[in-house]
Design a protein around this motif. Structure first.
Motif, PDB file in Angstrom:
ATOM      1  N   GLU A  52       0.663  -2.704  -3.779  1.00 37.13           N
ATOM      2  CA  GLU A  52       0.232  -1.576  -2.964  1.00 37.13           C
ATOM      3  C   GLU A  52       1.431  -1.040  -2.205  1.00 37.13           C
ATOM      4  OE1 GLU A  52      -2.961  -2.619  -0.433  1.00 37.13           O
ATOM      5  OE2 GLU A  52      -4.363  -3.104  -2.063  1.00 37.13           O
ATOM      6  N   LEU A  53       1.536   0.291  -2.155  1.00 39.77           N
ATOM      7  CA  LEU A  53       2.648   0.945  -1.491  1.00 39.77           C
ATOM      8  C   LEU A  53       2.133   1.781  -0.324  1.00 39.77           C
ATOM      9  CD1 LEU A  53       4.622   2.216  -4.621  1.00 39.77           C
ATOM     10  CD2 LEU A  53       5.225   0.271  -3.161  1.00 39.77           C
TER      11      LEU A  53
ATOM     12  N   ALA B 230       4.918   8.401  -3.905  1.00 42.36           N
ATOM     13  CA  ALA B 230       4.541   8.084  -5.282  1.00 42.36           C
ATOM     14  C   ALA B 230       5.266   6.827  -5.730  1.00 42.36           C
ATOM     15  CB  ALA B 230       4.865   9.245  -6.211  1.00 42.36           C
ATOM     16  N   GLY B 231       4.654   6.127  -6.668  1.00 40.88           N
ATOM     17  CA  GLY B 231       5.261   4.910  -7.185  1.00 40.88           C
ATOM     18  C   GLY B 231       5.037   4.770  -8.673  1.00 40.88           C
ATOM     19  N   THR B 232       5.896   3.986  -9.299  1.00 47.42           N
ATOM     20  CA  THR B 232       5.756   3.691 -10.718  1.00 47.42           C
ATOM     21  C   THR B 232       6.467   2.383 -11.013  1.00 47.42           C
ATOM     22  OG1 THR B 232       6.010   4.596 -12.947  1.00 47.42           O
ATOM     23  CG2 THR B 232       7.854   4.906 -11.446  1.00 47.42           C
ATOM     24  N   ARG B 233       6.267   1.874 -12.204  1.00 47.44           N
ATOM     25  CA  ARG B 233       7.004   0.706 -12.686  1.00 47.44           C
ATOM     26  C   ARG B 233       8.060   1.179 -13.672  1.00 47.44           C
ATOM     27  NH1 ARG B 233       1.707  -0.900 -11.936  1.00 47.44           N
ATOM     28  NH2 ARG B 233       1.436  -2.783 -10.693  1.00 47.44           N
ATOM     29  N   TRP B 234       9.236   0.547 -13.601  1.00 50.50           N
ATOM     30  CA  TRP B 234      10.371   0.974 -14.416  1.00 50.50           C
ATOM     31  C   TRP B 234      11.121  -0.245 -14.930  1.00 50.50           C
ATOM     32  CZ3 TRP B 234      15.693   0.368 -13.177  1.00 50.50           C
ATOM     33  CH2 TRP B 234      16.575   1.059 -14.031  1.00 50.50           C
TER      34      TRP B 234
ATOM     35  N   LEU C  18       9.188   1.056  -8.328  1.00 53.31           N
ATOM     36  CA  LEU C  18       9.944   2.109  -7.662  1.00 53.31           C
ATOM     37  C   LEU C  18       8.995   2.957  -6.836  1.00 53.31           C
ATOM     38  CD1 LEU C  18      12.166   3.351 -10.634  1.00 53.31           C
ATOM     39  CD2 LEU C  18      12.708   1.567  -8.953  1.00 53.31           C
ATOM     40  N   ALA C  19       9.485   3.455  -5.731  1.00 56.42           N
ATOM     41  CA  ALA C  19       8.692   4.356  -4.885  1.00 56.42           C
ATOM     42  C   ALA C  19       9.626   5.356  -4.237  1.00 56.42           C
ATOM     43  CB  ALA C  19       7.924   3.581  -3.823  1.00 56.42           C
ATOM     44  N   ALA C  20       9.105   6.539  -3.989  1.00 53.02           N
ATOM     45  CA  ALA C  20       9.871   7.586  -3.312  1.00 53.02           C
ATOM     46  C   ALA C  20       8.908   8.454  -2.521  1.00 53.02           C
ATOM     47  CB  ALA C  20      10.657   8.432  -4.309  1.00 53.02           C
ATOM     48  N   GLY C  21       9.400   8.946  -1.376  1.00 57.93           N
ATOM     49  CA  GLY C  21       8.570   9.784  -0.522  1.00 57.93           C
ATOM     50  C   GLY C  21       9.247  11.096  -0.187  1.00 57.93           C
TER      51      GLY C  21
ATOM     52  N   VAL D  83       0.403   7.571  -4.440  1.00 51.98           N
ATOM     53  CA  VAL D  83      -0.288   7.943  -5.673  1.00 51.98           C
ATOM     54  C   VAL D  83       0.490   7.327  -6.830  1.00 51.98           C
ATOM     55  CG1 VAL D  83      -1.190  10.088  -4.739  1.00 51.98           C
ATOM     56  CG2 VAL D  83       1.028  10.105  -5.868  1.00 51.98           C
ATOM     57  N   GLY D  84      -0.198   7.141  -7.942  1.00 58.43           N
ATOM     58  CA  GLY D  84       0.462   6.584  -9.109  1.00 58.43           C
ATOM     59  C   GLY D  84       0.379   5.075  -9.135  1.00 58.43           C
ATOM     60  N   LEU D  85       1.405   4.444  -9.676  1.00 56.95           N
ATOM     61  CA  LEU D  85       1.513   3.000  -9.844  1.00 56.95           C
ATOM     62  C   LEU D  85       0.340   2.446 -10.648  1.00 56.95           C
ATOM     63  CD1 LEU D  85       3.719   1.032  -8.919  1.00 56.95           C
ATOM     64  CD2 LEU D  85       2.134   0.183  -7.225  1.00 56.95           C
ATOM     65  N   PRO D  86       0.230   2.775 -11.935  1.00 52.75           N
ATOM     66  CA  PRO D  86      -0.848   2.229 -12.760  1.00 52.75           C
ATOM     67  C   PRO D  86      -0.680   0.736 -12.965  1.00 52.75           C
ATOM     68  CG  PRO D  86       0.747   3.372 -14.119  1.00 52.75           C
ATOM     69  CD  PRO D  86       1.151   3.620 -12.697  1.00 52.75           C
TER      70      PRO D  86
END
Length: 677
Positions: free
Chosen positions: A654-655, A604-608, A618-621, A668-671
């Motif tokens: 893209e992650l 999953a990823g997001t912006r912070w 940011l991304a984490a698995g 998934v995520g990262l709008p």
């Protein structure tokens, strides 16, 4: 040498075959014709009468010695072929079979035709015609199928007989559209073309599977199960008839006429509803012994005893069963997604019958895939309610409670007999202890507040139950009300430990679980009424943030439905978040296997935005991720299970991740725009 079915023209000219030829054809194709008649006949006859009527319809199709010839077939009737879309070709049985099939089809369709002058409350004239075979003292019905057969049976019951006939002709007889339309027109079906079009919408896109369902035991009136009719009521009727006969012999025929005019008001025999089905007889209801739950390896709804102060009220049980059978008389009907609402194929199990919050409530379990709740107001103008919920493969936790009553923002539950301790708690107050909840002797709880609806989420009450040590399942677990009959089981999977095997979901009663649920409870508001079975909170990663250095947590909240498909919310919990503040939802996926035992890998990823104002991706698995790469307008690579790379707020990124066993994973995520600060 016989002609292959795909080459043979339908040469039937309309001349009836000889009686011996017709009888031979009928005997050879008897099961095939009876199945066709059974499918065309109206389901409102009930399964028992429908079986007997199907056999009678086929047997009456045999021509008499002076039967009038049929009208000649039009020259435009096409050849009977079977396309590849309908499966392998089958022999059409010859011209004698074609003639017999037409007679059977015409007779079956008449059971839905009413003359204009015919009273609307009475069944059509054809349904009243006495015929053989007749059965006394037994109820016959085909073998029950599974959920797919029930769904198809429900769909067929909702369409006219001509549409059912077209559906059967296409899938069982192998006729194409023009052939089926021509045959229906000859049989007197109104709007034959429309019936063929409507039949094309039944059974879904997989026509082969639909045809296999039609050939199953659910629709085979030649492979039957037998059950006795109501023995006590039959004995009473025999005695009543004997007494009436003796009285008639003394008092004369006038009294007999008056006796014949007395209506039968018993709950099973009133009218021509589905009361003919043995499954809708209150006397046939299944009841489990009170202590069976402690002596069985199947701990689910089948182990529930019948409870409540009206379990011996045949009038109430009869109304509830007739409502389930289709005589709903204005009842408000609701069902969770994926739950069929057809009448039971076999006598259901009685779970509860009693009075709760001003209503008489009955709970049934059909020992298959459903629980059914019937409620009628004890006074006032309110209408009855009929609710269906899917509960297949229930267990100690998902079969531990049912909603027996809802009144405004409060609900009462009927608890399983293996529940030894009942408390409540608020998920938004994880530090508060559980509070005891009063339970009546019949297993009904005191009223419990429901989670706040809508955007207001200031409390999330749940049941905290403990199972009995008598079944060696002495543990506590949480259930919450999401608007369905069966409350939802809440679990928690802790973050992975270094070098340890993958964690499994566990009960959400420990401190880490309660702290995680305090952040995510309000996200369940979007799951109301969607047939959810269980929700698991999986803390799949922890990540130290750049600049701040404090750890953030990644949670995957998975809701599993009784149907199987699940919905996933991935949430990002920043450090310093208030204990009950909701996490930031970075992904919302439906109909996915992610975060389940069949989808154990997630990225999953997001912006912070850091305290300095700088934006990061940011991304984490999950535990099997060994490398994460960011591409697009920003490039970055991290060895391990987390990644943080500077990026403009709106930069497209893209992650992807590599797994330890060599596979790859997309995020998934990262709008497009991140707002996590």
């Amino acid at each position: 040498m016989p002609t292959h079915p795909t080459q043979q023209r339908s040469t039937f000219s309309g001349e009836r075959p000889g009686v011996q030829q017709a009888e031979a054809t009928l005997m050879e194709h008897y099961p095939r014709l009876v199945r066709l008649a059974y499918l065309v006949l109206p389901p409102s006859l009930g399964r028992h009468r429908r079986v007997l009527t199907a056999h009678a319809t086929v047997q009456r199709a045999l021509p008499g010695a002076r039967a009038a010839p049929e009208a000649p077939a039009p020259a435009s009737v096409p050849a009977q072929t079977r396309g590849a879309a309908h499966g392998p070709a089958r022999d059409d049985g010859g011209t004698e079979y074609v003639w017999m099939r037409l007679r059977v089809l015409r007779a079956a369709l008449t059971h839905e035709r009413r003359p204009r002058w015919w009273p609307g409350r009475l069944p059509p004239p054809a349904a009243l015609r006495p015929s053989l075979p007749a059965v006394w003292g037994l109820r016959l019905f085909p073998r029950a199928g599974g959920a797919s057969e029930l769904a198809l049976d429900q769909a067929l019951a909702a369409v006219p007989g001509a549409v059912r006939a077209a559906f059967a002709l296409r899938l069982l007889e192998g006729l194409d559209g023009p052939e089926a339309q021509a045959l229906l027109a000859r049989a007197g079906a109104p709007d034959a073309a429309g019936a063929v079009r409507a039949a094309g919408d039944l059974g879904g896109a997989d026509r082969a599977s639909a045809g296999a369902l039609l050939r199953s035991g659910e629709f085979d009136p030649c492979v039957l199960q037998a059950r006795p009719s109501d023995l006590l009521r039959r004995r009473h009727r025999i005695r009543a008839v004997s007494a009436a006969a003796a009285f008639c012999a003394v008092a004369g025929g006038l009294v007999a006429v008056a006796a014949e005019g007395t209506p039968d008001t018993s709950p099973v025999s009133r009218g021509v509803r589905n009361a003919y089905a043995p499954a809708l007889d209150p006397a046939a209801l299944l009841r489990t012994a009170a202590e069976q739950w402690a002596d069985t390896s199947r701990i689910d709804f089948t182990a529930w005893p019948a409870r409540g102060d009206r379990t011996d009220d045949p009038a109430l049980l009869g109304r509830a069963l007739r409502s389930w059978g289709g005589d709903q008389d204005g009842a408000e009907v609701s069902h969770t997604p994926g739950t069929v609402t057809v009448a039971p194929a076999q006598p259901p199990q009685l779970l509860y019958a009693g009075e709760v919050d001003g209503a008489a409530v009955v709970l049934f379990h059909d020992r298959g895939v459903r629980v059914v709740r019937y409620a009628e107001p004890l006074s006032g103008p309110g209408r009855p309610a009929l609710d269906f919920a899917r509960t297949d493969d229930a267990d100690v936790t998902t079969g531990a409670a049912l909603v027996v009553s809802r009144d405004g923002n409060r609900a009462r539950f009927l608890l399983a007999p293996w529940i030894s301790r009942t408390t409540t708690r608020d998920l938004l107050a994880p530090d508060s202890p559980a509070r005891a909840l009063r339970v009546a002797p019949d297993g009904v709880t005191a009223a419990v507040p429901r989670p706040s609806p809508g955007a207001l989420c200031d409390a999330w009450p749940v049941l905290q139950l403990r199972s009995s040590e008598r079944i060696v399942e002495n543990h506590a677990f949480l259930l919450t009300d999401l608007g369905d009959l069966a409350p939802v089981h809440l679990t928690f999977t802790p973050k992975p430990a270094g070098g340890a095997p993958a964690r499994q979901p566990r009960e959400a009663t420990g401190t880490p679980a309660l702290l995680a649920w305090a952040h995510t409870a309000c996200s369940m508001a979007t799951l109301r009424g969607s047939g959810v079975r269980a929700v698991n909170n999986w803390e799949f990663a922890e990540q130290r943030l750049p600049q701040a250095g404090a750890p953030a947590r990644w949670l995957c909240t998975r809701a599993d439905t009784w149907q199987g498909p699940g919905r996933v919310l991935v949430q990002f919990l920043t450090p310093g978040l208030a204990p009950t503040a909701p996490g930031a939802v970075v992904a919302d996926e439906r109909d996915t296997a992610r975060c389940s035992r069949f989808g154990q890998h997630v990225l999953a990823g997001t912006r912070w935005r850091a305290p300095s104002g700088q934006w990061y991706v940011l991304a984490a698995g999950s535990r099997a991720v060994k490398r994460i790469e960011a591409s697009g307008s920003v490039h970055g690579v991290a060895v391990g299970r987390t990644l943080a790379v500077r990026a403009p707020r709106d930069a497209p990124v893209e992650l992807t991740a590599r797994l330890e066993e060599g596979g790859s994973l997309t995020a998934v995520g990262l709008p497009r725009r991140g707002t996590v600060g």
